[in-house]
Design an enzyme around this catalytic site. Structure first.
Site, PDB file in Angstrom:
ATOM      1  CG  ASP A  92      15.086 -14.007  42.357  1.00  7.06           C
ATOM      2  OD1 ASP A  92      15.153 -15.192  41.982  1.00  7.06           O
ATOM      3  OD2 ASP A  92      16.084 -13.354  42.717  1.00  7.06           O
ATOM      4  CG  ASP A 127      18.761 -20.842  41.564  1.00  2.00           C
ATOM      5  OD1 ASP A 127      17.873 -20.207  42.180  1.00  2.00           O
ATOM      6  OD2 ASP A 127      19.769 -20.292  41.109  1.00  2.00           O
ATOM      7  CB  CYS A 278      22.266  13.929  38.978  1.00  2.41           C
ATOM      8  SG  CYS A 278      20.801  13.077  38.369  1.00  2.41           S
ATOM      9  CB  CYS A 280      17.227  12.922  38.065  1.00  2.00           C
ATOM     10  SG  CYS A 280      17.392  12.961  39.859  1.00  2.00           S
ATOM     11  CB  CYS A 283      19.752  15.813  41.265  1.00  2.00           C
ATOM     12  SG  CYS A 283      20.098  14.219  42.002  1.00  2.00           S
TER      13      CYS A 283
END
Lengths: 535, 535
Positions: A92, A127, A278, A280, A283
């Site tokens: 970015d 921008d 969760c 994962c 977790c």
């Protein structure tokens, strides 16, 4: 400059595609996790190898500053080597920092040159973001200045890099249109919708939907649309359904620092959580109280990893839904996580024709209809029209029998009644039997088993709006019926069709020349009905 | 016989509690994964240590057969040692096998003695399941025979074991009632709703809701309710919201053998999956095509593990929702996964009073209102009534100004208008200002910020049924207003309140003695309104 973007599967305006960069392929929809240029946080190698993430984003403006200020002005390294990441790297430009701080101490051309030097795969020009707080005049400046910078920047841009053209204008629809139209003329490889962060922070997801769809219609369909900074997994299904192909997000890490735990429906404060919903690896390793006991660095690192798992899982869930043609259902169920999101989902109704054009005709799965909003999904819009024309293209039957659709009924007894009545009437001359029901309105009985008519399940009882839709279709059908009608027998199933439909039909009858009789489905003796039809 | 069952948190009829067994504590709601007595499948130690599952179920009837036939009649071992599982072990009795094969070759007392011998923690008597296919006479037999067996079995039952009293009757509501009432008299530690498997296989989740809630009302509130064989995680939020505390499921393994992959919204054929929408350790290790390439044993073992992760995660998600008071939202969003489930969720409307009685008054979170179904959630039912009585308990104001509720509006401009009008009217004598809006109908403005009135978010625009509800409340309010009314000024926000409400109010006005004036919110000049109120 040539960009390979191949679309493999589409659903609504969402699509699974592949972007080819000089480093390798990237499958879309894709979320670029934003990496801190100082490499604090989850290690890029872990991201790539364990989390199977193939593309990341970092901030060229912050990296350049870091290298020159804190690392004593070292030569810009190749970004992949610096990050220790051999997948696709996007950078970015610092526009978000303009939004935060009003100004950045770098020129647009310097940022382009820097991105060339570090050999990024996907770059962004510097921008000027519109944001939300600007007045019209200021907003107009951001659009025009961004366009001016685009021309200047593209001259310096390394042709091996894919460049994103940022579209500004914010909530000023005409400026957004202007920006998208002008940008679309310029040879960017991807287009990016600028800084929706503040709109998302205010939960104006409905406005975001309008912005994305507006831009999507104006840029070339064969180029990916990037959304800058789409944070929360809760909104992923909706923004992807509107046509976003890629987006970047630092939210997983920002939330973690704030000790917030993401779920696909929202976020929870770690201090309040009793159970991690969760599977994962973090977790299932820690309980919430164990995690709270770790020191801050460790705790927020683990939270960031969990948050990222949720995001990545969200994307995989959406891809699977696209590949099954089930993105509407997913976006609908996910919208029941916040009223503002539900509101935004409902705005899709105004885009139903547009969605229909971009959705495939054949799908692998049947359709599920939950509320009246589902009547606006592409397949329903399409098939209501198809079936309707089919119903009208009949050979001249002067008498109609309209029976409740078996697909809407769950009770065996009611079904038996329908079959009994059908059998009674099927051999009468000049009598045509039709089913009426949700969501298609009227169905010729010989089409009842044809996809998707026979594979559509409806949550009964339906809501008032659904009744209205079906009532309208039936009335329209009777009005447009191409042959001289003499008799219409309606068999009513009270739980299926409202009394209103029934009343309105009688009004309709007074206007025309046929006679109508309404009989209850539960009636045992059909002699009266037979007599009516035989007259 | 003493059983410790302590309820910690409640939401709807769901509750987080702790069952104390001789082996240890088990937190509810709990799903017992059903283990094959031959120990094929996921190893119990893995279940306990890695998957953190504290209670399993196995089949006493099949185990007894296995030991005597295939293992040459060995002495019954202690079940925990046999399974290699040091958590809570429950054993089923073979009733499911009766349902499948019509008969089993064992007597009820033999099964009780066997469960005593293996020292199970939670046992089940050998009941006779009703199933779905039986006629009334046969169903009556299953109920009566189960009751007879209950008495006989309890005499032999080891008092250290917790015994589940199975309730039969199936879809015959009166038989189910009889069974529940009679069973409730007997000294069981838990009650179990018998074989809903066939009802679930036919997707009659609405019937299941009715059955569970009926039984729940008849058994003692301080004992856990078990549901025999509740398979799919898609239905967990709903059955738990109806009051199920524990259930057992072999579906994770059965689905796996059929190569079906569970998700919280449904299941997918492994052969069709492109992306695993899951973060469990198996789904992050393999891609779908890699998994398809493994041999059958390995493939189904991994699928079973994934399916179990999804189930366990489902339970944790529900527990977290209960502890946050967000179970209604969860059940609502999960119902948008199958029309039959959505239908079942909608049947909760008839139980809104019952749900209200069992839901806590204070909650940690604000309320989210998506569709008219949410008007039946306990908090809304409760607060509509509270606010309504509060509105009527006013000191005598003869003039009312009814303004749109700011909570329903998102546009800054509309809000400014409301504030402007409020300020104009607030000092007029004998004038009372009220807000009207969704979902509470009427709110005295001084209560607007009080929980949950000020913490309720509504998805705008609302559906027709929601408009009807609010319209009814407003009309009821005007009808019951305790003081002599002279003037009512209604400020209309067209996007908020339907034209119908407006019309009906005028009909109301003709009936009574006050005068009413309706003005649009966008009006700039309030002189007309002021004149009206000052007259």
């Amino acid at each position: 400059m040539s960009l390979g973007f191949t679309v493999k599967v589409k659903d609504l305006m969402g699509r699974i595609g592949v972007i080819e960069t000089k480093t390798g392929k990237l499958e879309t929809p894709h979320m670029f996790p934003v990496l801190d240029p100082k490499l604090k946080g989850i290690h890029p190698r872990y991201l790539r190898e364990v989390m199977k993430c193939n593309g990341v984003m970092t901030n060229a403006y912050l990296l350049r500053k870091h290298l020159s200020v804190e690392m004593g002005g070292v030569e810009p390294p190749v970004i992949h080597k610096y990050l220790g990441f051999d997948g696709v790297v996007a950078t970015d430009s610092g526009a978000y920092q303009i939004l935060l701080y009003g100004e950045v101490d770098v020129k647009p051309e310097e940022i382009i040159r820097f991105q060339n030097e570090i050999s990024t795969d996907i770059g962004v020009i510097l921008d000027v973001p519109t944001g939300l707080t600007l007045n019209r005049l200021e907003a107009e400046y951001t659009v025009k200045e961004t366009l001016r910078r685009a021309d200047e920047s593209l001259k310096l841009a390394d042709p091996e890099i894919l460049w994103i053209g940022p579209i500004q204008g914010g909530l000023f629809a005409d400026l957004l249109t202007l920006s998208a139209c002008e940008m679309a003329q310029k040879p960017f490889h991807m287009y990016g919708l600028g800084s929706p962060t503040q709109i998302m922070e205010r939960y104006r997801f409905d406005k975001l939907v309008d912005m994305i769809i507006r831009v999507k219609q104006l840029i070339p369909g064969d180029k990916p649309l990037h959304l800058f900074g789409a944070g929360h997994p809760m909104i992923f299904p909706l923004i992807i359904a509107c046509g976003v192909d890629t987006f970047d997000s630092a939210a997983y890490a920002i939330y973690a620092k704030d000790e917030r735990y993401m779920t696909s429906e929202g976020s929870l404060k770690l201090s309040n959580i009793e159970y991690f919903p969760c599977s994962c690896r973090q977790c299932t390793k820690y309980t919430p109280s164990e995690l709270r006991d770790l020191d801050w660095d460790e705790r927020t690192r683990i939270l960031a990893e969990h948050n990222l798992w949720v995001c990545l899982q969200g994307i995989k869930r959406i891809k699977e839904a696209i590949s099954e043609g089930r993105l509407w259902e997913l976006a609908h169920s996910c919208s029941i996580s916040h009223p503002a999101l539900h509101r935004a989902f409902k705005t899709l109704r105004k885009y139903s024709r547009l969605l229909e054009r971009s959705s495939p005709v054949a799908k692998r799965r049947g359709l599920s209809i939950f509320t009246h909003i589902d009547y606006y999904r592409p397949e329903v819009v399409r098939h209501v029209n198809r079936v309707f024309s089919r119903c009208l293209s009949y050979e001249g039957s002067s008498k109609l029998v309209m029976l409740p659709s078996p697909a809407n009924l769950m009770e065996g007894k009611t079904l038996e009644n329908i079959i009994k009545i059908r059998n009674k009437f099927k051999d009468l001359s000049k009598v045509r039997i039709l089913s009426y029901g949700y969501p298609y309105g009227v169905i010729p009985i010989e089409l009842e088993d044809v996809y998707p008519l026979g594979q559509t399940e409806v949550s009964i009882p339906v809501d008032s709006e659904s009744k209205e839709v079906v009532s309208k279709i039936i009335k329209r059908f009777l009005r447009r019926y191409p042959h001289k009608l003499s008799r219409v027998l309606v068999i009513l199933e009270p739980s299926l069709v409202s009394e209103d439909l029934f009343k309105d039909l009688e009004v309709e009858v007074n206007k025309s020349e046929f006679e109508m009789m309404v009989e209850d489905l539960s009636v045992q003796d059909l002699r009266r009905s037979l007599k009516f039809l035989n007259n």
